[in-house]
Design a protein around this motif. Structure first.
Motif, PDB file in Angstrom:
ATOM      1  N   ILE A 114       0.871  -1.172   0.000  1.00  0.00           N
ATOM      2  CA  ILE A 114       0.000   0.000   0.000  1.00  0.00           C
ATOM      3  C   ILE A 114       0.908   1.222   0.000  1.00  0.00           C
ATOM      4  N   ARG A 153       1.261   3.803   1.596  1.00  0.00           N
ATOM      5  CA  ARG A 153       1.785   4.244   2.879  1.00  0.00           C
ATOM      6  C   ARG A 153       3.104   3.571   3.249  1.00  0.00           C
ATOM      7  N   TYR A 154       3.255   2.330   2.873  1.00  0.00           N
ATOM      8  CA  TYR A 154       4.444   1.575   3.292  1.00  0.00           C
ATOM      9  C   TYR A 154       5.273   1.100   2.103  1.00  0.00           C
ATOM     10  N   THR A 203       7.597  -3.840   1.871  1.00  0.00           N
ATOM     11  CA  THR A 203       7.391  -3.558   3.281  1.00  0.00           C
ATOM     12  C   THR A 203       8.715  -3.629   4.025  1.00  0.00           C
ATOM     13  N   ARG A 219      -4.109  -2.230   8.276  1.00  0.00           N
ATOM     14  CA  ARG A 219      -4.168  -1.485   7.020  1.00  0.00           C
ATOM     15  C   ARG A 219      -3.907  -2.401   5.827  1.00  0.00           C
ATOM     16  N   MET A 220      -3.140  -3.454   6.052  1.00  0.00           N
ATOM     17  CA  MET A 220      -2.847  -4.356   4.949  1.00  0.00           C
ATOM     18  C   MET A 220      -3.781  -5.571   4.928  1.00  0.00           C
TER      19      MET A 220
END
Lengths: 432, 432, 432, 432
Positions: free
Chosen positions: A2, A4-5, A320, C311-312
């Motif tokens: 995602i 965000r990461y 990640t 979130r994931m």
């Protein structure tokens, strides 16, 4: 994966555009190898390269919706763009020749991106370990004050672990840098080992020892285990930061940037959110291991059950971990260390950590170990209960005084002696 | 570790008797190293060795019920048996010096037991791969007949995978062959690196780079990942045996011993129960990986949460894999292969696997790849629908005949050509 | 959550736009509840609703880059858009009041999307089970022909399993339909249980029994276990389809659409790729369980390590299962069943499946069970070895004939009798 | 299942003796049902019961070594002991009828043993929650002091979680209380639904809706997920105890028994070893979930891969959880709580936890939320930096004083108000 990461380099690496351009690289490398062996007319690959095809992922996906086969869709699109010569591509090959070889190329690049980040984290740990090699702190086992260490020593332990992680990553890179151009069931029915070797060498890869339709999946599983071990090491580091930062300890803190807000309700809070985040993300990276292992026992010369798994865990786990390494490096670099608080926590243990020195001195004087243990425990427990300082309790204990003179007791309470080997250990971690 | 799945050597290795005798080995090795450094009077260890202590696990456990500490219980018992001199044991050491060093000794022995078994399995695979290097069979992808391979080639793929497993096991042995004699928080407060190095060398181990109270747990986690990768490889092999043996395939079978019964209800059944069992056990070995990774982030200089986990997964995963390797070696050694059935299944595919050769011949003649694909598919699909043989459909197809002469079609249907590189591949697996 | 495996409704559900609009819903529901309790001036929420704010995710993320706190960034943006009145929002609340309540709203919606899909799959299974309730096939244990069943019975078993999955999903929906509006550490320090109850009721939720800063994570973990059980059921179904479709069995096949291509190299192939894909995706859904369980033991009144995990895995596991359910329903609906091939495979077992009937007849006549077993096995094994038909071997066996008359043997070979209870069973699955 | 972590009742439950006697129970129950239906002469089961067979596990295992089939070995042994009549046992049944039905009986007993333990733990939590319902402590999020709670409230949260665990255990008991007496492939070919229903009812079980050769494995997987959720709840509790006991917090401690020793090197230590142990064991219970899920997709009407898995995880996970529940109940019962230290830690936060009350007061006076936030943060940060008390900083801040009168500030600093709803919440947990 995602946003965000996901660091930008990984976003790019796992994009459809990169995927398809890598497929083309592989097809062209194979084509050139076939040209060299006379299976394909010379110049075909060069001609296609010259056209600098601009592959359109959306178009490929549209074709796939009809043919339900991604590589055939890709080849159809390449023929659309490159015309006539493209019919020579993929000669004698099966889809997995392209897919698995491309996956190897991408995973090798991913490990290289991770290696660079891991080096940065190791660099940060080395610098901070060196900086604090003589900053004393209380070592803790079971969360309970034990004996003194230094803050640098704690970091050196994390450094050594990360270096082991790097070695495992390099071993996994070696395991994964393997492609195949061997046809439908790995027999080179319409190809040859020479073609494969030449094509893969151009891509920085080696041939699979024995292919089925695919490269064996234990190689990929090994990579995911290597990633999970690094993530677990980061989790250990982040867990320690969380402990160091907790209100009652406050020995070190994540850098709190200007404008940052700790809590929507409690304006006074400074929370170790980066470290907590790292602990969570370690669970994500770890979770890729089981599916990767479940991918190994494919049926006969392969089934395609591994494919959907890899489409998700390969980008997820590598990105990640990439994000984690970036964040961990920044965390270590910016970690605010409070030497006075470290000292204060050390002192507040009432020097109980010198109990072992006293124990040994008593044994040296002839007391059986268990008897000595009980003697020391007696004086310590009184101190813990708030009755006198440990040092004074010893001096007042008839059984102790019968064996140890005042200066012998005093010599047990020496911090420098307790830490005399720390430099040697830290140097070991820095050097290895 | 249940008797059913535990080879005798592992039963012995993980018994309380072996555990305590290994603790004693470690204490004596440390004592001798301290004697050499003058910290302990010379001859203490030799004196204790001379007494040939007969440790009593039940007595140790009885003491532990009071003191709630296993190493203290052990030391108390040793003092009971060895008398006076024993008070010099464990000097300056912490429990984990004994426990972790002993665990390393035991895990190293476990990997050696596993290596020997893995060698046997590799030997069996090599022999059978060589034996059947030219036994043709139909290769299958997606469970669907694809192109020809040989039975030996399939086994060679498993051999290559097991050899990679062996390399990983050796790397893990290296990672785990690490002890510590470094005291309460790894600082050698009352010891020294020289003592540790000497003591560990006597036990075949190296010192941890940076200890906390314990050896870092990423080392153990690496071992469990190595075990799980080998188990996954066995699972792939066993899955294939299950496929080969199924009623409609029956290309190979587990040896059915005299007196064996397949089903309590159905006297005619011969079931691949060894292979199914191996698939189940692979799940057990794999399940040790996550707890092992969760053991890594211990708090500060250690907490003891890893201990209960290791008490269960170390014996379980090593013994179970030991059992699996024994069983897999026997399975391969005794596998009953039916070359005629292999040939029959190959033939029953109606030579459709030569479709790719035809496709390539058409492309060679100038047909664009996708057009050629549709042409061949057309003749193949008719054959699948029961309308004519594939070979005849091609000969009767005007578009095909326009490009390929009868002998050119015939040349596409050549099994020897399709398998011409198989020897090279198998030799690669045998040699590596 | 990659586009390939994400149904549109889930894409929408987990988008930033939906996330932020759900946060706003929660803030407004809480605000209205506070208005009712007089903590906030009446009309505030209504006023903000009237402005129909168009939240800009990009703007919120930009603010977050400075404040490093997502909810504060969101509130800041809401104040930008809504002006004055917005300062009443979030009164006495903590971020988790918004986040966890919103997550509950989203997860409830996700379970509803999944329930609808599960109903479709159950519908398809019910229809096909009914359609084929009397289509005989050979039942297989260990992959080996056992005794007859019907194709409908096999599907009915999958139906019953999916219905159990639905019950678990509903239980998990109940567990997860829980929010909190209870402040920083769950004490309603500046709120009240009444406010919480009113606000949550408006959102279709119940209050957490005892909140910390967050809703307890065992609730979420339960949801992920429910998802994984459904995924495992689909994996079982897909595994069976793969078996049914394999070349040597070919009893049923995935629908092969016009234009679809099975292999880039082998034009004749029809591969069970949907089913293989489902097996892979089940690994992904299953992999969410361990991180979800690891999220449970948060420190004290919460740490934030669970957040990155959720979130994931929340979008990934729900979307992937949604995709799986769609695909599985289509698979079952379109499954091409070949009754003749089913019958042919049944017949090719040489009626060995009647061996148990013979065994029972012999026992009925007084033979001890084990002796009877060996007698039947003898005749069966000869048939397997190609020596005579099983039925004939029995008729020619002196020991058998001594006990069973020819018509008694014949009565053992009755397929209708063997399947006489199948309707009852299938009806049980349809009804439950 | 190692002795160290196995309560006696579980040792007994999973012993070979209990296993075989349960098999006999199942055979006899089935026999009686068949007698009632006239398939077996009346009185057979009664006659065998009258003989009070003393089954010999060693003898059964010896037979199994020849026949390689455990149920056949068992039946052979029963015939040895019971003579003639025993040949009527197992009529029309398959091994799994016995094995799966027995497993259900054993797992139901295991859940009952667990339920009783869970009740004890809930009882202990309820008592201690009630005892400390008004013992104030600082609530912590991110390990950082947040706002006040009470010690009883923290325990009430664990109580509520354990009660949810109990509900899940009961649901799983319901799911697992299912047997089958339906023959080789679940069709009752030589049996009937009536026989099954009668036999199972006598054993306290219900029939499987649609059996294959076995009871569906999603039922067992559900049980393991229920166990893992309870284990995760205990892990959360144990993690909190570890935090409470750490040197710098020391708010509560595990009971330290007379004679117990904390460390072999450091006589002064009191370590939370029970809690650490519980955290480790939770990893073991959790690790059973994935293998249990992997057991679900058995091939066709069953393969036997699940069997070895269940032989290990069923005893391991149930016994280990049983041990954990015993230990956790004792831990809670004996937990030593230090109200003065709780108060001291609360006070040492400098009343910063009242910051939210101040924030809300400022908003009430018309300050926009974000502006108020920064104002409060300014005063708080100065206090954290050691410049004045928070309360005084507010009183000295011109912007604050402009809005809040001294008594309005004072009213924000009210602990009773902050905790006014705690009783309500705790009562909710006690009642539910």
């Amino acid at each position: 994966m995602i946003p965000r990461y996901t660091p930008a380099e990984f976003e790019e690496l796992w994009s459809p555009a990169t995927r398809f351009s890598t497929w083309l690289e592989v097809e062209l490398a194979a084509c050139e190898a076939m040209e060299a062996e006379g299976l394909v007319p010379a110049g075909i690959a060069k001609g296609i390269r010259a056209k600098q095809l601009s592959l359109d992922p959306a178009r490929i996906e549209a074709i796939e919706r009809t043919v339900k086969h991604d590589v055939i869709a890709f080849l159809t699109h390449v023929e659309e763009l490159a015309g006539e010569g493209a019919r020579w591509l993929h000669r004698g090959m099966t889809s997995s020749d392209v897919l698995d070889t491309s996956l190897a190329v991408l995973l090798v690049r991913a490990t290289d991106l991770l290696s660079a980040r891991l080096d940065k984290l190791c660099g940060a740990l080395a610098r901070r370990a060196d900086e604090h090699r003589r900053t004393p702190m209380i070592g803790r086992s079971h969360g309970i004050a034990a004996e003194p260490i230094t803050f640098g020593l704690a970091l050196a332990g994390h450094l050594a672990e990360m270096k082991r992680g790097r070695a495992r990553l390099l071993a996994a890179r070696q395991a994964i840098a393997v492609g195949k151009i061997a046809g439908a069931v790995g027999t080179y029915a319409h190809l040859s080992p020479r073609i494969e070797e030449r094509a893969l060498a151009a891509l920085g890869l080696r041939p699979e020892t024995v292919s089925t339709q695919v490269v064996a999946r234990d190689r990929h599983a090994e990579l995911f285990t290597a990633l999970s071990l690094i993530a677990a090491g980061i989790e250990r580091l982040a867990t320690n930061v969380r402990h160091w930062q907790r209100t009652e300890v406050r020995e070190a803190e994540e850098r709190f940037t200007v404008g940052q807000k700790g809590s929507s309700a409690m304006p006074h809070k400074r929370n170790p959110i980066l470290s907590e985040n790292l602990c969570g993300l370690a669970r994500i990276v770890r979770a890729a291991v089981i599916p990767a292992l479940e991918n190994v026992p494919l049926w006969h010369e392969r089934d395609i059950s591994h494919s959907s798994v890899e489409r998700m865990i390969a980008p997820d786990a590598t990105s990640t971990l990439g994000f984690m390494l970036d964040r961990a490096a920044g965390l270590v670099e910016g970690l605010v260390v409070y030497p006075e608080k470290l000292r204060q926590n050390l002192d507040s243990t009432g020097e109980l950590f010198f109990s072992e020195a006293v124990l040994l001195a008593l044994v040296q004087k002839g007391r059986p170990r268990q008897a000595a243990y009980e003697l020391v425990q007696r004086c310590a427990m009184r101190a813990i209960a708030g009755e006198g300082r440990f040092r004074d309790n010893l001096a007042a204990d008839a059984d102790v005084v019968a064996l140890l003179a005042p200066d012998e007791i005093a010599r047990c309470f020496d911090l420098d002696h307790a830490l005399s080997h720390v430099d040697t250990i830290i140097d070991r971690a820095l050097r290895d």
